[in-house]
Design a protein around this motif. Structure first.
Motif, PDB file in Angstrom:
ATOM      1  N   ILE A  55       0.845  -1.182   0.000  1.00  0.00           N
ATOM      2  CA  ILE A  55       0.000   0.000   0.000  1.00  0.00           C
ATOM      3  C   ILE A  55       0.887   1.241   0.000  1.00  0.00           C
ATOM      4  O   ILE A  55       1.820   1.356   0.806  1.00  0.00           O
ATOM      5  N   LEU A  56       0.596   2.166  -0.907  1.00  0.00           N
ATOM      6  CA  LEU A  56       1.347   3.411  -1.018  1.00  0.00           C
ATOM      7  C   LEU A  56       0.593   4.573  -0.383  1.00  0.00           C
ATOM      8  O   LEU A  56       1.211   5.546   0.064  1.00  0.00           O
ATOM      9  N   TYR A  57      -0.736   4.452  -0.349  1.00  0.00           N
ATOM     10  CA  TYR A  57      -1.555   5.519   0.226  1.00  0.00           C
ATOM     11  C   TYR A  57      -2.919   4.939   0.594  1.00  0.00           C
ATOM     12  O   TYR A  57      -3.432   4.048  -0.078  1.00  0.00           O
ATOM     13  N   SER A  58      -3.506   5.481   1.653  1.00  0.00           N
ATOM     14  CA  SER A  58      -4.885   5.142   2.024  1.00  0.00           C
ATOM     15  C   SER A  58      -5.510   6.359   2.693  1.00  0.00           C
ATOM     16  O   SER A  58      -4.854   7.046   3.475  1.00  0.00           O
ATOM     17  N   ASN A  59      -6.768   6.642   2.356  1.00  0.00           N
ATOM     18  CA  ASN A  59      -7.417   7.801   2.982  1.00  0.00           C
ATOM     19  C   ASN A  59      -7.962   7.432   4.355  1.00  0.00           C
ATOM     20  O   ASN A  59      -8.032   6.253   4.752  1.00  0.00           O
ATOM     21  N   SER A  60      -8.370   8.437   5.104  1.00  0.00           N
ATOM     22  CA  SER A  60      -8.793   8.235   6.499  1.00  0.00           C
ATOM     23  C   SER A  60     -10.036   7.353   6.587  1.00  0.00           C
ATOM     24  O   SER A  60     -10.182   6.559   7.528  1.00  0.00           O
ATOM     25  N   ARG A  61     -10.943   7.472   5.603  1.00  0.00           N
ATOM     26  CA  ARG A  61     -12.160   6.655   5.621  1.00  0.00           C
ATOM     27  C   ARG A  61     -11.814   5.177   5.462  1.00  0.00           C
ATOM     28  O   ARG A  61     -12.424   4.311   6.106  1.00  0.00           O
ATOM     29  N   PHE A  62     -10.848   4.870   4.616  1.00  0.00           N
ATOM     30  CA  PHE A  62     -10.391   3.497   4.419  1.00  0.00           C
ATOM     31  C   PHE A  62      -9.844   2.939   5.734  1.00  0.00           C
ATOM     32  O   PHE A  62     -10.190   1.831   6.157  1.00  0.00           O
ATOM     33  N   ASN A  63      -8.977   3.726   6.386  1.00  0.00           N
ATOM     34  CA  ASN A  63      -8.391   3.290   7.660  1.00  0.00           C
ATOM     35  C   ASN A  63      -9.464   3.039   8.705  1.00  0.00           C
ATOM     36  O   ASN A  63      -9.482   1.994   9.382  1.00  0.00           O
ATOM     37  N   GLN A  64     -10.362   3.987   8.846  1.00  0.00           N
ATOM     38  CA  GLN A  64     -11.396   3.906   9.878  1.00  0.00           C
ATOM     39  C   GLN A  64     -12.330   2.725   9.647  1.00  0.00           C
ATOM     40  O   GLN A  64     -12.703   2.018  10.585  1.00  0.00           O
ATOM     41  N   GLU A  65     -12.698   2.498   8.396  1.00  0.00           N
ATOM     42  CA  GLU A  65     -13.632   1.416   8.072  1.00  0.00           C
ATOM     43  C   GLU A  65     -13.035   0.046   8.397  1.00  0.00           C
ATOM     44  O   GLU A  65     -13.761  -0.873   8.768  1.00  0.00           O
ATOM     45  N   LEU A  66     -11.719  -0.068   8.277  1.00  0.00           N
ATOM     46  CA  LEU A  66     -11.059  -1.348   8.529  1.00  0.00           C
ATOM     47  C   LEU A  66     -10.538  -1.469   9.958  1.00  0.00           C
ATOM     48  O   LEU A  66      -9.844  -2.442  10.283  1.00  0.00           O
ATOM     49  N   GLY A  67     -10.856  -0.491  10.796  1.00  0.00           N
ATOM     50  CA  GLY A  67     -10.501  -0.597  12.209  1.00  0.00           C
ATOM     51  C   GLY A  67      -9.148  -0.013  12.575  1.00  0.00           C
ATOM     52  O   GLY A  67      -8.658  -0.255  13.686  1.00  0.00           O
ATOM     53  N   TYR A  68      -8.568   0.765  11.670  1.00  0.00           N
ATOM     54  CA  TYR A  68      -7.288   1.409  11.963  1.00  0.00           C
ATOM     55  C   TYR A  68      -7.525   2.863  12.372  1.00  0.00           C
ATOM     56  O   TYR A  68      -8.613   3.419  12.173  1.00  0.00           O
ATOM     57  N   ASP A  69      -6.477   3.496  12.926  1.00  0.00           N
ATOM     58  CA  ASP A  69      -6.569   4.903  13.273  1.00  0.00           C
ATOM     59  C   ASP A  69      -6.660   5.718  11.980  1.00  0.00           C
ATOM     60  O   ASP A  69      -5.902   5.452  11.030  1.00  0.00           O
ATOM     61  N   PRO A  70      -7.583   6.705  11.895  1.00  0.00           N
ATOM     62  CA  PRO A  70      -7.766   7.465  10.650  1.00  0.00           C
ATOM     63  C   PRO A  70      -6.477   8.096  10.138  1.00  0.00           C
ATOM     64  O   PRO A  70      -6.261   8.194   8.925  1.00  0.00           O
TER      65      PRO A  70
END
Length: 300
Positions: A55-70
């Motif tokens: 992974i080179l980039y992920s937005n905050s919504r992606f992180n939050q939806e998968l249980g990671y810190d935004p």
């Protein structure tokens, strides 16, 4: 001359490093602006290397939806580990080969649906190969959560199925109403002729006895047609106050000798005068069915 060449080489390296630093700085600014734009969207977005799956980039919504810190950086993690939280290797349904041609050049976007078993959410996914800021070809994945949409679609399908069933029942009701009317007309002719026979032969007791029995049967059949008409009207039955024992005695007359001597309980009920509010024909049909089942069970 040696000193001049050394200075010239150093200057060239400096300029090259400066240009590279400026490019990196520009790329970082572009990526930051892109990140702010992606973070403002409702979609889940991530970019991954098509060769390494990193992974080179992920937005905050992606992180939050998968249980990671935004604000957490998921860069460097394998997409199949980050998304599915498993370490078995790339997904068998990976779309990398679908978004580039045989020479590895980007083609059109590929749209598909995916359910994340870890979160039980369903997504509409659009994958597209793009040129990253460092000139390599990467995969841009945009995921739209369609879980609720699919639930509503299932509810709508269920509603449609129920609606179709109701339409079929309505058609059956219309047919039942038509049959009932025709049957009523025939019964009216039978009942009318029975009355004419009694009027023409009033002193023929045996004949009158037969016609009375036939009239009772005709009345019951008229009750059945009334039930059919009630069904055709959507179950609008005619309720009235009835003496339960009177209804039971009428039914017992039809069973006659079929009842065994062990009918003390039924006779006890017949001696009661309790009342009930019900549709007379529906109650008769119910009690008849109960007695028939009881007789069948007793004979086995």
């Amino acid at each position: 001359n040696v000193l001049f060449r050394a200075v010239e080489s150093a200057l060239f390296k400096y300029q090259r490093l400066k240009a590279g630093a400026q490019k990196r700085k520009k790329a970082e600014k572009t990526l930051a602006a892109t990140g702010r734009l992606f973070d403002s969207l409702e979609a889940l977005i991530f970019v991954s290397d098509m060769d390494t799956c990193e992974i080179l980039y992920s937005n905050s919504r992606f992180n939050q939806e998968l249980g990671y810190d935004p604000g957490q950086s998921l860069s460097g993690g394998k997409c199949w580990q980050v998304i599915h939280k498993r370490g078995k290797g790339p997904c068998r349904f990976c779309t990398n080969k679908r978004i580039v041609d045989q020479e590895g050049r980007p083609t059109g976007p590929y749209e598909w649906e995916f359910e994340n078993k870890s979160t039980s959410r369903r997504y509409s996914v659009i994958d597209k190969a793009i040129v990253w800021h460092d000139k390599r070809i990467v995969r841009l994945s945009t995921l739209y959560d369609i879980t609720e949409k699919r639930k509503y679609e299932e509810l709508f399908k269920s509603f449609e199925k129920t609606h179709q069933s109701l339409k079929r029942l309505e058609s059956i009701g219309t047919l039942a109403g038509g049959i009932a009317h025709q049957f009523n007309n025939a019964l009216s002719v039978i009942a009318g002729n029975l009355e004419l026979i009694e009027m023409e032969f009033p002193h023929e007791r045996k004949l009158v006895q037969y016609t009375r029995t036939m009239q009772k049967s005709a009345q019951k059949m008229a009750g059945l047609t009334a039930s059919l008409l009630a069904y055709a009207r959507g179950g609008k039955y005619k309720t009235q106050t009835l003496v339960f024992s009177d209804i039971l005695e009428e039914i017992l007359e039809d069973f006659g000798s079929m009842l065994s001597d062990n009918t003390r309980t039924i006779k006890d009920i017949c001696s009661m005068q309790d009342t009930i509010r019900a549709d007379k024909m529906q109650l008769q049909m119910l009690l008849t069915a109960v007695l028939e089942n009881a007789l069948e069970a007793g004979s086995e």
